[in-house]
Write a protein that holds these residues in place. Structure first.
Motif, PDB file in Angstrom:
ATOM      1  N   TYR A  26       0.775  -1.239   0.000  1.00 44.77           N
ATOM      2  CA  TYR A  26       0.000   0.000   0.000  1.00 44.77           C
ATOM      3  C   TYR A  26       0.809   1.295   0.000  1.00 44.77           C
ATOM      4  N   ALA A  27       2.117   1.221   0.316  1.00 45.55           N
ATOM      5  CA  ALA A  27       2.888   2.470   0.445  1.00 45.55           C
ATOM      6  C   ALA A  27       2.832   3.304  -0.831  1.00 45.55           C
ATOM      7  N   GLY A  28       2.912   2.651  -1.971  1.00 41.78           N
ATOM      8  CA  GLY A  28       2.952   3.379  -3.236  1.00 41.78           C
ATOM      9  C   GLY A  28       1.694   4.196  -3.499  1.00 41.78           C
ATOM     10  N   ARG A  29       0.545   3.583  -3.237  1.00 40.57           N
ATOM     11  CA  ARG A  29      -0.686   4.328  -3.522  1.00 40.57           C
ATOM     12  C   ARG A  29      -0.929   5.432  -2.500  1.00 40.57           C
ATOM     13  N   LEU A  30      -0.490   5.200  -1.260  1.00 40.50           N
ATOM     14  CA  LEU A  30      -0.622   6.262  -0.257  1.00 40.50           C
ATOM     15  C   LEU A  30       0.302   7.430  -0.617  1.00 40.50           C
ATOM     16  N   LEU A  31       1.512   7.081  -1.031  1.00 41.86           N
ATOM     17  CA  LEU A  31       2.458   8.130  -1.432  1.00 41.86           C
ATOM     18  C   LEU A  31       1.877   8.932  -2.596  1.00 41.86           C
ATOM     19  N   ALA A  32       1.254   8.239  -3.530  1.00 45.34           N
ATOM     20  CA  ALA A  32       0.664   8.924  -4.683  1.00 45.34           C
ATOM     21  C   ALA A  32      -0.452   9.865  -4.239  1.00 45.34           C
ATOM     22  N   TYR A  33      -1.247   9.428  -3.274  1.00 43.54           N
ATOM     23  CA  TYR A  33      -2.317  10.276  -2.752  1.00 43.54           C
ATOM     24  C   TYR A  33      -1.724  11.554  -2.144  1.00 43.54           C
ATOM     25  N   ARG A 240      -8.227  -2.470  -8.929  1.00 43.82           N
ATOM     26  CA  ARG A 240      -6.956  -1.930  -9.391  1.00 43.82           C
ATOM     27  C   ARG A 240      -6.548  -2.468 -10.766  1.00 43.82           C
ATOM     28  N   HIS A 241      -6.908  -3.708 -11.051  1.00 40.21           N
ATOM     29  CA  HIS A 241      -6.478  -4.237 -12.350  1.00 40.21           C
ATOM     30  C   HIS A 241      -7.199  -3.547 -13.515  1.00 40.21           C
ATOM     31  N   TRP A 242      -8.382  -2.985 -13.240  1.00 37.93           N
ATOM     32  CA  TRP A 242      -9.048  -2.204 -14.290  1.00 37.93           C
ATOM     33  C   TRP A 242      -8.282  -0.916 -14.547  1.00 37.93           C
ATOM     34  N   LEU A 243      -7.777  -0.331 -13.470  1.00 36.01           N
ATOM     35  CA  LEU A 243      -7.001   0.907 -13.626  1.00 36.01           C
ATOM     36  C   LEU A 243      -5.723   0.621 -14.410  1.00 36.01           C
ATOM     37  N   ALA A 244      -5.121  -0.548 -14.122  1.00 38.79           N
ATOM     38  CA  ALA A 244      -3.899  -0.929 -14.830  1.00 38.79           C
ATOM     39  C   ALA A 244      -4.195  -1.090 -16.326  1.00 38.79           C
ATOM     40  N   ARG A 245      -5.314  -1.728 -16.629  1.00 38.80           N
ATOM     41  CA  ARG A 245      -5.646  -1.933 -18.040  1.00 38.80           C
ATOM     42  C   ARG A 245      -6.025  -0.612 -18.707  1.00 38.80           C
ATOM     43  N   SER A 246      -6.621   0.275 -17.934  1.00 36.67           N
ATOM     44  CA  SER A 246      -6.949   1.587 -18.484  1.00 36.67           C
ATOM     45  C   SER A 246      -5.667   2.340 -18.856  1.00 36.67           C
ATOM     46  N   LEU A 247      -4.676   2.249 -17.988  1.00 41.83           N
ATOM     47  CA  LEU A 247      -3.376   2.886 -18.266  1.00 41.83           C
ATOM     48  C   LEU A 247      -2.715   2.274 -19.492  1.00 41.83           C
ATOM     49  N   GLY A 271     -13.290  12.695 -10.523  1.00 42.11           N
ATOM     50  CA  GLY A 271     -12.119  12.959  -9.690  1.00 42.11           C
ATOM     51  C   GLY A 271     -12.030  12.105  -8.443  1.00 42.11           C
ATOM     52  N   CYS A 272     -12.282  10.802  -8.573  1.00 40.95           N
ATOM     53  CA  CYS A 272     -12.196   9.926  -7.398  1.00 40.95           C
ATOM     54  C   CYS A 272     -10.760   9.912  -6.869  1.00 40.95           C
ATOM     55  N   ASP A 273     -10.571  10.356  -5.638  1.00 46.49           N
ATOM     56  CA  ASP A 273      -9.190  10.537  -5.155  1.00 46.49           C
ATOM     57  C   ASP A 273      -8.456   9.215  -4.910  1.00 46.49           C
ATOM     58  N   ASN A 274      -9.160   8.208  -4.435  1.00 48.64           N
ATOM     59  CA  ASN A 274      -8.492   6.913  -4.231  1.00 48.64           C
ATOM     60  C   ASN A 274      -8.052   6.297  -5.548  1.00 48.64           C
ATOM     61  N   CYS A 275      -8.913   6.394  -6.537  1.00 57.00           N
ATOM     62  CA  CYS A 275      -8.567   5.802  -7.829  1.00 57.00           C
ATOM     63  C   CYS A 275      -7.442   6.585  -8.496  1.00 57.00           C
ATOM     64  N   LEU A 282       0.354   3.103 -10.099  1.00 54.73           N
ATOM     65  CA  LEU A 282       0.600   2.143 -11.179  1.00 54.73           C
ATOM     66  C   LEU A 282       1.461   2.754 -12.289  1.00 54.73           C
ATOM     67  N   ALA A 283       1.335   4.063 -12.461  1.00 54.90           N
ATOM     68  CA  ALA A 283       2.054   4.731 -13.555  1.00 54.90           C
ATOM     69  C   ALA A 283       3.456   5.186 -13.143  1.00 54.90           C
ATOM     70  N   ARG A 284       3.798   4.975 -11.872  1.00 57.50           N
ATOM     71  CA  ARG A 284       5.084   5.489 -11.379  1.00 57.50           C
ATOM     72  C   ARG A 284       6.250   4.902 -12.174  1.00 57.50           C
ATOM     73  N   GLN A 285       7.132   5.776 -12.623  1.00 61.95           N
ATOM     74  CA  GLN A 285       8.296   5.330 -13.390  1.00 61.95           C
ATOM     75  C   GLN A 285       9.495   5.103 -12.484  1.00 61.95           C
ATOM     76  N   ASP A 286       9.655   6.022 -11.547  1.00 60.44           N
ATOM     77  CA  ASP A 286      10.856   5.992 -10.719  1.00 60.44           C
ATOM     78  C   ASP A 286      10.540   5.332  -9.372  1.00 60.44           C
ATOM     79  N   GLU A 287      11.128   4.164  -9.159  1.00 62.86           N
ATOM     80  CA  GLU A 287      10.842   3.424  -7.929  1.00 62.86           C
ATOM     81  C   GLU A 287      11.729   3.886  -6.777  1.00 62.86           C
ATOM     82  N   GLY A 288      12.674   4.773  -7.075  1.00 60.95           N
ATOM     83  CA  GLY A 288      13.648   5.209  -6.067  1.00 60.95           C
ATOM     84  C   GLY A 288      13.001   5.810  -4.838  1.00 60.95           C
TER      85      GLY A 288
END
Ligand SMILES: [Zn+2]
Length: 311
Positions: A26-33, A240-247, A271-275, A282-288
């Motif tokens: 979950y860290a990634g999606r929280l960070l994105a939020y 989440r897999h729908w969002l991945a396929r949408s991307l 503008g759903c904030d969680n989604c 999911l779109a994050r390029q830099d994992e650093g």
């Protein structure tokens, strides 16, 4: 790719491994939020660390009526607002915080969810509705969304979400979805309400909720209150897999919008904030940034978990 969710019993027992998995997932999606609201990278990490600490402290109040992700996002929203408020108090200026100030009330409400005193709803009244009724209403809305999705009625789904969750006027929905006229919007709404009333009757042995839809003139009783439950319970958030396929651009788009049209509408127009957070993640390029964050989170969480299990 299914949506993983943790074993809450293990979390409640302060199980290190299960918490480590929660952090990883979950860290990634929280960070994105947080990243959409807090400009400073270091501050973002602090906020996410606080979210996990808050989750460990609050896990005993977790309410199974909601998903674990909702629980985390609820805490995340509040920690983000706390941070923006503190910054404002210290004279840095409000600026970015302004954007979120309207959601203060939401935040309080959302954090209340796992506790006994869920916010009073105006749908039926604080006394009868409470959590049970809200849970049932959420279930009805979710059923309706699922069957509408299964029937590939994506335009209908968007129109109803716009009206019920987004609070759009008939006229706006008519224009946006290029329907014949405003009466066509009213017709869609009427049929949706009729179906929801039937779904409610199937679940509701006490009749408390069935009454909320009223008789044939259901409209006046439905509106903002349903919107509240719709949002809180995230009844139409695609997995989440729908969002991945949408991307990835692999979702079907047909004249009715298709799943692609619906996902774009839900995430971008409503503008759903969680989604949005999930999609950014999911779109994050830099994992650093994420790796550094996970290290910090693990250290602070481990310290707290050990203090809990030693006692
Ligand atoms: Zn959503």
């Amino acid at each position: 790719m299914s949506d993983w969710s943790p074993d809450v019993a293990r979390l409640t027992a302060f199980d290190d491994q299960e918490w480590a998995e929660v952090e990883r997932v979950y860290a990634g999606r929280l960070l994105a939020y947080v990243a959409r609201r807090v400009a400073d990278a270091e501050a973002r990490e602090d906020v996410v660390q606080e979210v996990f600490l808050g989750a460990v402290r609050g896990i005993t109040r977790f309410d199974a009526a909601y998903t674990f992700e909702q629980f985390l996002f609820g805490i995340c929203r509040n920690r983000t607002i706390d941070h923006l408020r503190r910054r404002a108090v210290h004279g840095v200026g409000i600026g970015e915080g302004d954007e979120d100030s309207h959601s203060d009330r939401d935040a309080v409400r959302f954090d209340d969810l796992p506790s006994e005193d869920a916010s009073p709803s105006r749908v039926v009244g604080a006394d009868d509705l409470a959590r049970h009724g809200r849970g049932m209403l959420a279930g009805v809305l979710r059923d309706w969304v699922q069957e509408t999705w299964s029937a590939a009625e994506f335009r209908r789904l968007m129109v109803i979400e716009a009206l019920f969750r987004g609070g759009w006027r008939n006229r706006d929905a008519w224009e946006r979805f290029e329907l014949r006229d405003e009466a066509a919007v009213a017709g869609l709404k009427f049929r949706a309400l009729k179906r929801m009333r039937a779904l409610t009757a199937e679940r509701d042995k006490t009749g408390v909720l069935t009454n909320l839809w009223g008789g044939d003139e259901a409209e006046p009783r439905v509106g903002f209150d349903v919107a509240e439950v719709w949002k809180e319970a995230r009844v139409s958030c695609p997995a989440r897999h729908w969002l991945a396929r949408s991307l990835a651009g692999t979702l079907a788009a047909d004249p009715d919008g298709g799943p692609a049209g619906f996902v774009a509408f839900h995430v971008d127009e409503l503008g759903c904030d969680n989604c949005q957070a999930n999609r950014d993640d999911l779109a994050r390029q830099d994992e650093g940034e994420l790796d550094a964050l996970l290290e910090g989170v693990r250290a602070s969480n481990l310290a707290l978990l050990r203090s809990r299990t030693i006692a």
